[in-house]
Design an enzyme around this catalytic site. Structure first.
Site, PDB file in Angstrom:
ATOM      1  N   MET A   1       0.835  -1.211   0.000  1.00  0.00           N
ATOM      2  CA  MET A   1       0.000   0.000   0.000  1.00  0.00           C
ATOM      3  C   MET A   1       0.867   1.258   0.000  1.00  0.00           C
ATOM      4  SD  MET A   1      -2.876   1.563  -0.090  1.00  0.00           S
ATOM      5  CE  MET A   1      -4.296   0.538   0.262  1.00  0.00           C
TER       6      MET A   1
ATOM      7  N   HIS B   1      -8.698   7.990   2.231  1.00  0.00           N
ATOM      8  CA  HIS B   1      -8.886   6.560   1.994  1.00  0.00           C
ATOM      9  C   HIS B   1      -8.621   6.215   0.530  1.00  0.00           C
ATOM     10  CE1 HIS B   1     -11.854   2.936   1.739  1.00  0.00           C
ATOM     11  NE2 HIS B   1     -10.603   2.544   1.810  1.00  0.00           N
TER      12      HIS B   1
ATOM     13  N   ASN C   1      -7.609  -0.159  -3.126  1.00  0.00           N
ATOM     14  CA  ASN C   1      -6.564  -1.069  -3.584  1.00  0.00           C
ATOM     15  C   ASN C   1      -6.968  -1.769  -4.881  1.00  0.00           C
ATOM     16  OD1 ASN C   1      -4.025  -2.045  -3.156  1.00  0.00           O
ATOM     17  ND2 ASN C   1      -4.578  -3.523  -1.598  1.00  0.00           N
TER      18      ASN C   1
ATOM     19  N   SER D   1      -9.781   2.521   6.126  1.00  0.00           N
ATOM     20  CA  SER D   1     -11.006   2.161   5.414  1.00  0.00           C
ATOM     21  C   SER D   1     -12.219   2.125   6.333  1.00  0.00           C
ATOM     22  CB  SER D   1     -10.835   0.802   4.729  1.00  0.00           C
ATOM     23  OG  SER D   1     -10.433  -0.167   5.668  1.00  0.00           O
TER      24      SER D   1
ATOM     25  N   LYS E   1      -2.386   3.230  14.918  1.00  0.00           N
ATOM     26  CA  LYS E   1      -2.507   4.462  14.125  1.00  0.00           C
ATOM     27  C   LYS E   1      -2.394   5.701  15.020  1.00  0.00           C
ATOM     28  CE  LYS E   1      -5.143   2.843  10.080  1.00  0.00           C
ATOM     29  NZ  LYS E   1      -4.260   3.321   9.000  1.00  0.00           N
TER      30      LYS E   1
ATOM     31  N   ASN F   1     -17.491   1.929   2.042  1.00  0.00           N
ATOM     32  CA  ASN F   1     -17.592   0.693   2.822  1.00  0.00           C
ATOM     33  C   ASN F   1     -18.895   0.612   3.604  1.00  0.00           C
ATOM     34  OD1 ASN F   1     -15.304  -0.752   2.074  1.00  0.00           O
ATOM     35  ND2 ASN F   1     -13.990   0.474   3.389  1.00  0.00           N
TER      36      ASN F   1
ATOM     37  N   ASP G   1       9.320   3.604   7.105  1.00  0.00           N
ATOM     38  CA  ASP G   1       8.847   2.427   7.831  1.00  0.00           C
ATOM     39  C   ASP G   1       9.872   2.137   8.922  1.00  0.00           C
ATOM     40  OD1 ASP G   1       6.547   0.165   6.847  1.00  0.00           O
ATOM     41  OD2 ASP G   1       7.947  -0.482   8.402  1.00  0.00           O
TER      42      ASP G   1
ATOM     43  N   VAL H   1      -0.847  -0.391   9.748  1.00  0.00           N
ATOM     44  CA  VAL H   1      -1.854  -1.432   9.942  1.00  0.00           C
ATOM     45  C   VAL H   1      -3.190  -0.859  10.436  1.00  0.00           C
ATOM     46  CG1 VAL H   1      -1.063  -1.931  12.298  1.00  0.00           C
ATOM     47  CG2 VAL H   1      -2.213  -3.711  10.987  1.00  0.00           C
ATOM     48  N   GLU H   2      -4.301  -1.490  10.020  1.00  0.00           N
ATOM     49  CA  GLU H   2      -5.659  -1.001  10.336  1.00  0.00           C
ATOM     50  C   GLU H   2      -6.020  -1.347  11.787  1.00  0.00           C
ATOM     51  OE1 GLU H   2      -9.388   0.719   8.578  1.00  0.00           O
ATOM     52  OE2 GLU H   2      -7.244   0.966   8.378  1.00  0.00           O
TER      53      GLU H   2
END
EC number: 4.2.1.17
Length: 715
Positions: free
Chosen positions: A325, A451, A454, A430, A408, A501, A344, A402-403
């Protein structure tokens, strides 16, 4: 001045040569609206009446030639009876014919773009000279129609039926060198030499060096193909194009039929064939939906442009979280000209992100869409880093870790301390609430959601999520950056799932109910693909990831427990517990093998039936129409709720979000236009037939009021 109007002027250039110039006042582009067509008629009459005219150059006073017809006029025009539409097109063609039949030679000087009616104007000229940076095409099939100002008649007679079919059925823009190769234009010159090139051609025609009457003649006659050649050309093309376009988009095949039907006629009779076919297509629901989509897209662009006034310029971006991503976001930013830092905490993630960007750039080079030098430039614009050392001058940071809300929040709070005070922070999430994430920040006014869908490089939509404390500058800057990246941004307000979503999960909910009612998921996929979706719901869930779908469903159930919470286990639960996560680990609803090109290919795997057996609670007999309604009714009703709740501002944005974000069938126009096509009252009655399936199927009070008052979402 021989003629002066609001859209067209005709003035003398030199020694009997006149310039017919399109320059529509008060507009940034030229287009064929009623005014322009009427003035073209008057301008041609003025030229006919002036005996001193020896030749005509057609040009544009704007950066583009003519972009085509005024699409806004289509909405009212296409409501007219078919016979009136035919008459209107024939009247327009009489004007083009009068220009084509002038007693003097004519040259079109093409700059910028000449599309649709713009190219058809050029085809009516004897010669065409084109700027080497210009593009021409007949894109009407993208609106569910085909060319109606002589394009299906003149183009095949000019460049041959095979080339013309390729141009018209694909609806693509064509570069100058390709146009010259097939004979669509007679000369290609540098932009600054366009008028000189046109003057050279017209003088040679006036002097007799070029025989303009002989050049004109083939456009007036029948196609030079015998019966066998016609059968081979047209029948083969119809089969191929029908396979490419699919059954829901009739215009490309109808265009070929029109060319075929008119092949043995001269110009005037052939134009009658074109007009009849055009009117027939104009009355279809497909044309209505695709024209609606075009106008919605224009509305989206207008709304996005309105943010430019207060947006800060993004000269340097950053993405937190590399991998696939992060690499996709970095690629999109760099390839569109905005340098980006990619950070990262793990070296291997950085490498994965760089590999992704490099792969995407390499693909573009292979396809001839990017030079190796531009690829190197884009790669150099992506700077990998394990630290915040270079973040002091970053204008926007896209967080793509990561979600998980806690992760976050921690990352966002950390980066906030490393950037300048007016830098924008944007979370690529998302499902997680922007208001919740903002609680970890000292400057929540500089924070929004961004958002991406993908794969980032392919999906056109970006949802820009406004939180309770997000400033208008933060929203505007993020919208401007998304546009700069080549995306279509839609601003939505914060809620679980945002727009796309939130609407998608009720659709998945309908699918889960069908599987639990004993309906074969392969059958469901086939029915929904036939309805127009690019892939069925089972296949889509495999592509998205069963674990992602499972998590998203739980978030939505927590956010909207009254209608999205289901106490019973579902197909997604069963697959998740069996570690069948979809394409990512080779098994979900389907199993996946690698094809010759290294891409995953789905195959039926009978073992999934045992996994699903415990969640099948009944065996219902359902029709294909029931399958569609079980899934489409909750999707449409949730879209209505998003509009009523102010999550999305307009019906146009709601529909475009679904088309761009989840591949809603474009020929159906979006969820709200789909309701309109059924009729609001009829849709409410339809939903009521499925009321026993639960609250997802219950129309809102406001929708019932709309039904009672005979209202629509689009007028």
């Amino acid at each position: 001045m021989i003629y002066e109007g609001k859209a067209i002027t005709v003035k003398a250039l030199e020694s009997g040569i006149v310039e017919l110039k399109f320059d529509l006042k008060g507009e940034s582009v030229n287009k064929f609206n009623r005014l322009t067509l009427n003035e073209l008629r008057q301008a041609v009459e003025a030229i006919q009446a002036d005996a001193s005219v020896k030749g005509v150059i057609v040009s544009s006073g704007k950066d583009v030639f003519i972009v085509g017809a005024d699409i806004t006029e289509f909405v009212d025009n296409f409501k007219l009876p078919e016979a009136e539409l035919v008459a209107g097109n024939l009247e327009a063609n009489r004007i083009f014919n009068a220009f084509e039949d002038l007693e003097v030679p004519t040259v079109a000087a093409i700059n910028g773009i000449a599309l649709g009616g713009g190219l058809e104007m050029c085809l009516a000229a004897d010669y065409r000279v084109m700027s080497n940076s210009a593009k021409i095409g007949l894109p009407e099939v993208k609106l569910g129609i085909y060319p109606g100002f002589g394009g299906t008649v003149r183009l095949p007679r000019l460049i041959g039926s095979d080339n013309a079919i390729e141009w018209i059925a694909a609806g693509k823009e064509n570069r100058a060198e390709d146009a010259l190769k097939v004979g669509a234009v007679d000369a290609v010159v540098a932009p600054e030499l366009l008028l000189a090139g046109a003057l050279d051609l017209i003088k040679r025609a006036i002097s007799g060096e070029l025989d303009y009457k002989a050049k004109r003649q083939p456009k007036l006659e029948k196609l030079k193909l015998n019966a066998i050649e016609q059968m081979m050309a047209f029948e083969t093309a119809k089969g191929f194009v029908a396979g490419q376009a699919g059954p829901n988009y009739p215009a490309p095949v109808e265009a070929i039929k029109s060319i075929q039907k008119a092949a043995n006629f001269g110009r005037d009779k052939a134009l009658e064939v074109e007009a009849a076919g055009f009117a027939k297509l104009a009355k279809t629901s497909v044309a209505e939906s695709l024209i609606g989509l075009f106008l919605n897209d224009q509305e989206l662009k207008r709304k996005a442009k309105a943010h430019d006034e207060i947006a800060h310029d993004v000269k340097q971006a950053a993405v937190l979280g590399a991998g696939i991503m992060g690499g996709g976001i970095a690629y999109q930013s760099a390839v569109k000209g905005t340098p980006i830092l990619m950070k990262d905490i793990r070296e291997e993630a950085i490498q994965l992100g760089l590999n992704e960007a490099s792969k995407l750039l390499g693909n573009r080079v292979e396809k001839g869409r990017l030079t190796p030098a531009k690829m190197a430039e884009a790669l150099n614009a992506i700077r990998p880093t394990l630290s915040y050392g270079d973040f002091a001058n970053v204008d926007i940071v896209v967080e793509a870790v990561v979600e998980n809300p806690k992760v976050k929040q921690a990352v966002l709070a950390e980066v906030e301390g490393q950037v300048k005070d007016d830098a924008i922070l944007a979370s690529n999430t998302s499902t997680i609430s922007i208001n919740l994430l903002a609680k970890a920040l000292k400057r929540p006014e500089n924070f929004v959601g961004m958002h991406f869908f993908n794969p980032v490089h392919m999906m056109p939509l970006v949802e820009v999520i406004r939180g309770e404390k997000s400033s208008e500058v933060a929203v505007a800057t993020t919208v401007a950056y998304a546009k700069k990246m080549g995306k279509n941004p839609i601003v939505v307000n914060d809620c679980p799932g945002f727009l796309v979503n939130r609407v998608l999960f009720p659709y998945f909910g309908g699918f889960a109910k069908l599987v639990s009612a004993g309906v074969d998921f392969v059958r469901i996929d086939k029915v929904m693909e036939k309805f127009g979706w690019p892939m069925g719901p089972a296949y889509l869930m495999d592509v998205v990831g069963i674990d992602t779908g499972h998590h998203g469903r739980d978030v939505m159930a927590e956010g909207f427990p009254d209608r999205m919470k289901d106490e019973r286990r579902s197909a997604v639960d069963a697959l998740y517990e069996a570690n069948r996560l979809g394409q990512k680990n080779g098994k979900g609803f389907y199993a996946y093998e690698t094809d010759k090109r290294g891409k995953p290919k789905k195959v039926f795997d009978a073992t999934v039936l045992d996994v699903l057996k415990p969640i099948v609670f009944e065996q219902r007999e359902v029709t294909d129409e029931d399958i569609i309604n079980w899934m489409m009714v909750p999707l449409c009703l949730e879209t209505v709720r998003c509009l009523e709740d102010g999550i999305v501002e307009t019906a146009a944005e709601a529909d475009m979000g679904l088309v761009y974000g989840i591949g809603f069938p474009p020929f159906r126009g979006g969820a709200l236009r789909y309701i309109d096509s059924i009729g609001v009252a009829e849709f409410v009655a339809l939903a009521d037939q499925y009321a026993d399936l639960g609250p997802l199927y219950h129309p809102t009070a406001k929708l019932r009021e709309m039904a009672k008052n005979g209202q629509r979402f689009f007028n």
